[in-house]
Write a protein that holds these residues in place. Sequence first.
Motif, short mmCIF file in Angstrom:
data_model
loop_
_atom_site.label_atom_id
_atom_site.label_comp_id
_atom_site.label_asym_id
_atom_site.label_seq_id
_atom_site.Cartn_x
_atom_site.Cartn_y
_atom_site.Cartn_z
N VAL A 108 49.13 31.78 49.37
CA VAL A 108 50.40 31.22 48.93
C VAL A 108 50.70 30.00 49.78
N HIS A 109 51.36 29.02 49.17
CA HIS A 109 51.69 27.79 49.88
C HIS A 109 53.21 27.66 49.91
N LEU A 110 53.77 27.56 51.10
CA LEU A 110 55.22 27.65 51.30
C LEU A 110 55.81 26.32 51.76
N GLN A 111 57.14 26.25 51.67
CA GLN A 111 57.87 25.05 52.07
C GLN A 111 58.61 25.22 53.39
N ARG A 112 58.83 26.47 53.82
CA ARG A 112 59.64 26.72 55.02
C ARG A 112 58.86 27.63 55.98
N ALA A 113 58.87 27.26 57.25
CA ALA A 113 58.14 28.03 58.26
C ALA A 113 58.68 29.45 58.38
N GLU A 114 59.97 29.63 58.15
CA GLU A 114 60.56 30.97 58.30
C GLU A 114 60.08 31.94 57.23
#
Length: 209
Positions: A82-88
């Motif tokens: 999965v590729h995310l936008q937020r480190a959290e």
Amino acid sequence: MNRLPRLLIITDRTQAKTSVEEVVGKLCGSGCGWILFRDKDIAPAERRDMALRLREITRGCGSRLSVSTDVALAAEIGADGVHLQRAEDIGPARELLGSAWVGLSAHSLGDVGSAKEAGADYVTLSPIFPTESKPGYGPALGLETIRLAAEFAIPVFALGGVTPTSAHPCIEAGAYGLAVMGTVMRADDPAAIVREYGRAFSTSARRAG
């Protein structure tokens, strides 16, 4: 999970000459081992159906498939990452997906550091150069930012305006790999373009040797 491939192709149905599924199918056997299903602006049911079709295609040709943003969808279809936008969001994604690849979109050195600290497997760093896919998106980070990002010891994929011509300088600057969207999606022969990108890695290997 195996070692990360060096080339990541990002889907965009608005730029594809044909359907995304047809483009991905053409990439099989071209040296493209990893697809990121982006297309986040379609209805959830339609996106799920599209993800399932891409999962079938990539399994059939031995390529990896990641899903942008939607961790639950990635888990449902058995995606490779999965590729995310937020480190959290990295920690919760890791809990749900286990050993699947978890990546983060980075637009600054601070983002790269946050991704490393949160345990991401890789980052896409963008925009390296001005890009046709997102005109006006920037400012362009340039090759020096790649050099500095590589010091964080996390795989960095150069994204944004990276053409087969500019691919080699990105790798020379320290990029682990390349992430490409519009150049491949708009191509009359996507597989041929992917092979051109692949030559950038072989050139770097020869120079290193």
